[in-house]
Design a protein around this motif. Structure first.
Motif, PDB file in Angstrom:
ATOM      1  N   ALA A  68       0.793  -1.234   0.061  1.00  0.00           N
ATOM      2  CA  ALA A  68       0.000   0.025   0.137  1.00  0.00           C
ATOM      3  C   ALA A  68       0.898   1.235  -0.038  1.00  0.00           C
ATOM      4  N   GLN A  69       1.871   1.086   0.637  1.00  0.00           N
ATOM      5  CA  GLN A  69       2.967   2.353   0.777  1.00  0.00           C
ATOM      6  C   GLN A  69       3.508   2.603  -0.588  1.00  0.00           C
ATOM      7  N   GLN A  70       3.932   1.458  -1.423  1.00  0.00           N
ATOM      8  CA  GLN A  70       4.611   1.799  -2.550  1.00  0.00           C
ATOM      9  C   GLN A  70       3.512   2.242  -3.534  1.00  0.00           C
ATOM     10  N   CYS A  71       2.362   1.785  -3.470  1.00  0.00           N
ATOM     11  CA  CYS A  71       1.240   2.122  -4.503  1.00  0.00           C
ATOM     12  C   CYS A  71       1.001   3.889  -4.193  1.00  0.00           C
ATOM     13  N   GLU A  72       1.005   4.229  -2.789  1.00  0.00           N
ATOM     14  CA  GLU A  72       0.732   5.768  -2.772  1.00  0.00           C
ATOM     15  C   GLU A  72       2.075   6.430  -3.156  1.00  0.00           C
ATOM     16  N   LEU A  73       3.174   5.811  -2.822  1.00  0.00           N
ATOM     17  CA  LEU A  73       4.285   6.626  -3.431  1.00  0.00           C
ATOM     18  C   LEU A  73       4.199   6.708  -5.076  1.00  0.00           C
ATOM     19  N   ALA A  74       4.238   5.792  -5.492  1.00  0.00           N
ATOM     20  CA  ALA A  74       4.126   5.599  -7.010  1.00  0.00           C
ATOM     21  C   ALA A  74       2.900   6.655  -7.594  1.00  0.00           C
ATOM     22  N   GLU A  75       1.693   6.417  -6.877  1.00  0.00           N
ATOM     23  CA  GLU A  75       0.731   7.659  -7.392  1.00  0.00           C
ATOM     24  C   GLU A  75       0.977   8.959  -7.067  1.00  0.00           C
ATOM     25  N   LYS A  76       1.740   9.277  -5.864  1.00  0.00           N
ATOM     26  CA  LYS A  76       2.298  10.646  -5.753  1.00  0.00           C
ATOM     27  C   LYS A  76       3.142  11.173  -6.737  1.00  0.00           C
ATOM     28  N   HIS A  77       4.216  10.238  -7.059  1.00  0.00           N
ATOM     29  CA  HIS A  77       5.153  10.338  -8.074  1.00  0.00           C
ATOM     30  C   HIS A  77       4.529  10.712  -9.473  1.00  0.00           C
ATOM     31  N   TYR A  78       3.403   9.924  -9.719  1.00  0.00           N
ATOM     32  CA  TYR A  78       2.900   9.954 -11.157  1.00  0.00           C
ATOM     33  C   TYR A  78       1.965  11.430 -11.119  1.00  0.00           C
ATOM     34  N   LYS A  79       1.317  11.668 -10.028  1.00  0.00           N
ATOM     35  CA  LYS A  79       0.539  13.067  -9.905  1.00  0.00           C
ATOM     36  C   LYS A  79       1.772  14.084 -10.003  1.00  0.00           C
ATOM     37  N   SER A  80       2.682  14.300  -9.420  1.00  0.00           N
ATOM     38  CA  SER A  80       3.489  15.339  -9.653  1.00  0.00           C
ATOM     39  C   SER A  80       4.131  15.367 -11.016  1.00  0.00           C
ATOM     40  N   HIS A  81       4.400  14.119 -11.579  1.00  0.00           N
ATOM     41  CA  HIS A  81       4.975  14.045 -13.073  1.00  0.00           C
ATOM     42  C   HIS A  81       3.918  14.883 -13.961  1.00  0.00           C
ATOM     43  N   LEU A  82       2.612  14.253 -13.767  1.00  0.00           N
ATOM     44  CA  LEU A  82       1.595  15.037 -14.452  1.00  0.00           C
ATOM     45  C   LEU A  82       1.413  16.440 -14.313  1.00  0.00           C
ATOM     46  N   LEU A  83       1.575  16.973 -13.126  1.00  0.00           N
ATOM     47  CA  LEU A  83       1.454  18.308 -12.883  1.00  0.00           C
ATOM     48  C   LEU A  83       2.519  19.213 -13.461  1.00  0.00           C
ATOM     49  N   VAL A  84       3.738  18.634 -13.454  1.00  0.00           N
ATOM     50  CA  VAL A  84       4.900  19.112 -14.238  1.00  0.00           C
ATOM     51  C   VAL A  84       4.536  19.266 -15.633  1.00  0.00           C
ATOM     52  N   LEU A  85       3.941  18.102 -16.226  1.00  0.00           N
ATOM     53  CA  LEU A  85       3.702  18.152 -17.766  1.00  0.00           C
ATOM     54  C   LEU A  85       2.455  18.958 -17.972  1.00  0.00           C
ATOM     55  N   GLN A  86       1.826  19.193 -17.035  1.00  0.00           N
ATOM     56  CA  GLN A  86       0.664  20.175 -17.492  1.00  0.00           C
ATOM     57  C   GLN A  86       1.234  21.516 -17.251  1.00  0.00           C
ATOM     58  N   LYS A  87       2.145  21.713 -16.290  1.00  0.00           N
ATOM     59  CA  LYS A  87       2.573  23.115 -16.428  1.00  0.00           C
ATOM     60  C   LYS A  87       3.291  23.528 -17.789  1.00  0.00           C
ATOM     61  N   TYR A  88       4.092  22.615 -17.865  1.00  0.00           N
ATOM     62  CA  TYR A  88       5.004  22.756 -19.535  1.00  0.00           C
ATOM     63  C   TYR A  88       4.182  22.875 -20.569  1.00  0.00           C
ATOM     64  N   TRP A  89       2.982  22.203 -20.570  1.00  0.00           N
ATOM     65  CA  TRP A  89       1.914  22.215 -21.687  1.00  0.00           C
ATOM     66  C   TRP A  89       1.394  23.649 -21.624  1.00  0.00           C
ATOM     67  N   ASN A  90       1.120  24.127 -20.773  1.00  0.00           N
ATOM     68  CA  ASN A  90       0.393  25.277 -20.282  1.00  0.00           C
ATOM     69  C   ASN A  90       1.351  26.280 -20.996  1.00  0.00           C
ATOM     70  N   ARG A  91       2.359  26.402 -20.463  1.00  0.00           N
ATOM     71  CA  ARG A  91       3.661  27.222 -21.135  1.00  0.00           C
ATOM     72  C   ARG A  91       3.791  27.282 -22.536  1.00  0.00           C
ATOM     73  N   TRP A  92       3.754  26.120 -22.889  1.00  0.00           N
ATOM     74  CA  TRP A  92       4.204  25.963 -24.336  1.00  0.00           C
ATOM     75  C   TRP A  92       3.125  26.390 -25.203  1.00  0.00           C
ATOM     76  N   LYS A  93       1.541  26.084 -24.842  1.00  0.00           N
ATOM     77  CA  LYS A  93       0.324  26.830 -25.378  1.00  0.00           C
ATOM     78  C   LYS A  93       0.342  28.262 -25.222  1.00  0.00           C
ATOM     79  N   SER A  94       0.747  28.812 -24.315  1.00  0.00           N
ATOM     80  CA  SER A  94       0.802  30.305 -24.024  1.00  0.00           C
ATOM     81  C   SER A  94       1.993  30.927 -24.804  1.00  0.00           C
ATOM     82  N   ARG A  95       2.959  30.305 -24.918  1.00  0.00           N
ATOM     83  CA  ARG A  95       4.029  30.903 -25.795  1.00  0.00           C
ATOM     84  C   ARG A  95       3.619  30.656 -27.493  1.00  0.00           C
TER      85      ARG A  95
END
Length: 308
Positions: free
Chosen positions: A280-307
């Motif tokens: 369960a702890q490994q699943c939570e860590l993997a989910e947190k890492h995936y969410k942070s990765h998705l947030l970074v990708l969304q931030k770069y996607w929004n910046r790329w769209k704005s530029r």
């Protein structure tokens, strides 16, 4: 178990937390990024130098064209003035010759007749009037020519000063825009480097946690195997004792067997609970890492769209 433990310690001290292949790949990527950034800066600098050289050559060509036009107009004016002076001098020479011829005729007439003095006085009066009018006309003509020349030179100087001011303003504006572009590119590269460092730190933390969990799992497996070996050995000893003392200790063996079964069931259940919690702890860590990765990708996607 001890050999494996010391082998892991030796591998950690030798290679560190990151494998050599991954470190080499990350080093190659960083070198490629740095070389691309330096090549881009050199390309922009070369382009700016080419534009400045073109502007300087264009400005020099324009100045030379203006100087050539002014020199051509000046030569034409000088030639016109020379022609006018030549016509005026030829006319003056003809007038002087005519006057001298008239004077000669008057002198002959005076010598011939007694009334020649009156004709000579009239001719002298005419000559004085013509000389005064010729001097006045020549002075006015010179003043007009000098005034026209000064007006032309003033207009040319005013046009050159306006062009020089416009060129200086264009050059200041161009330098300001180039400085702004360089500041923007430096800010973007700094932000990208900061984001890469942050992502790399999160990835290294996740990798260390995964390694720790893996080592804990391996230790738990080794401990479970050793416990099972001990339990098997104890079972074998109990069976042997049971064969020897079957008749004397039957009830004791049954009680011990029941206790061992309960102890094994409790150990299996405890190990199962520990494995479930770790999963369960490994699943939570993997989910947190995936969410942070998705947030970074969304931030770069929004910046790329704005530029874009």
């Amino acid at each position: 178990y001890l050999a494996r433990k010391f082998f892991y310690l030796w591998a950690k001290m030798t290679f560190g937390q990151v494998l050599p292949s991954k470190a080499r790949c990350f080093y190659d990527q960083k070198i490629l990024q740095k070389t691309f950034g330096e090549w881009k800066e050199q390309w922009t600098v070369c382009r700016e130098k080419k534009l400045s050289l073109r502007a300087d050559s264009h400005y020099r060509h324009l100045l030379l064209n203006l100087i050539f036009k002014a020199w051509r107009t000046y030569v034409c004016q000088q030639q016109g003035k020379r022609n006018e002076n030549y016509v005026a001098e030829s006319h003056a020479k003809r007038q002087t010759l005519l006057r001298t011829w008239q004077h000669c005729l008057v002198y002959v007439d005076v010598q011939r007749t007694k009334h020649g003095m009156q004709a000579v006085a009239l001719a002298f009066r005419r000559r004085s009037c013509l000389s005064i009018s010729w001097a006045v006309w020549r002075r006015q003509h010179y003043q007009k020519c000098t005034g026209h020349k000064m007006n032309i030179l003033a207009l040319q100087h005013w046009a050159q000063s306006l062009q020089f001011r416009a060129w200086l303003q264009w050059r200041e504006l161009y330098l300001h825009t180039q400085n702004e572009k360089q500041k923007d590119t430096r800010a973007v590269t700094h932000h990208q480097h900061w984001e890469l460092r942050r992502c790399m730190g999160a990835w290294l933390g996740y990798l260390n946690l995964h390694r720790v969990k893996k080592r804990q799992n391996e230790l738990a497996r080794e401990f479970h195997r050793s416990r099972r070996l001990r339990s098997c050995f104890s079972d074998w000893q109990l069976a042997r004792e049971c064969r020897r003392r079957m008749r004397a200790h039957g009830r004791d063996l049954e009680k011990r067997a029941a206790r061992m079964a309960l102890w094994r069931a409790f150990a299996h259940w405890k190990h199962y609970v520990v494995l479930c919690v770790e999963e369960a702890q490994q699943c939570e860590l993997a989910e947190k890492h995936y969410k942070s990765h998705l947030l970074v990708l969304q931030k770069y996607w929004n910046r790329w769209k704005s530029r874009l």
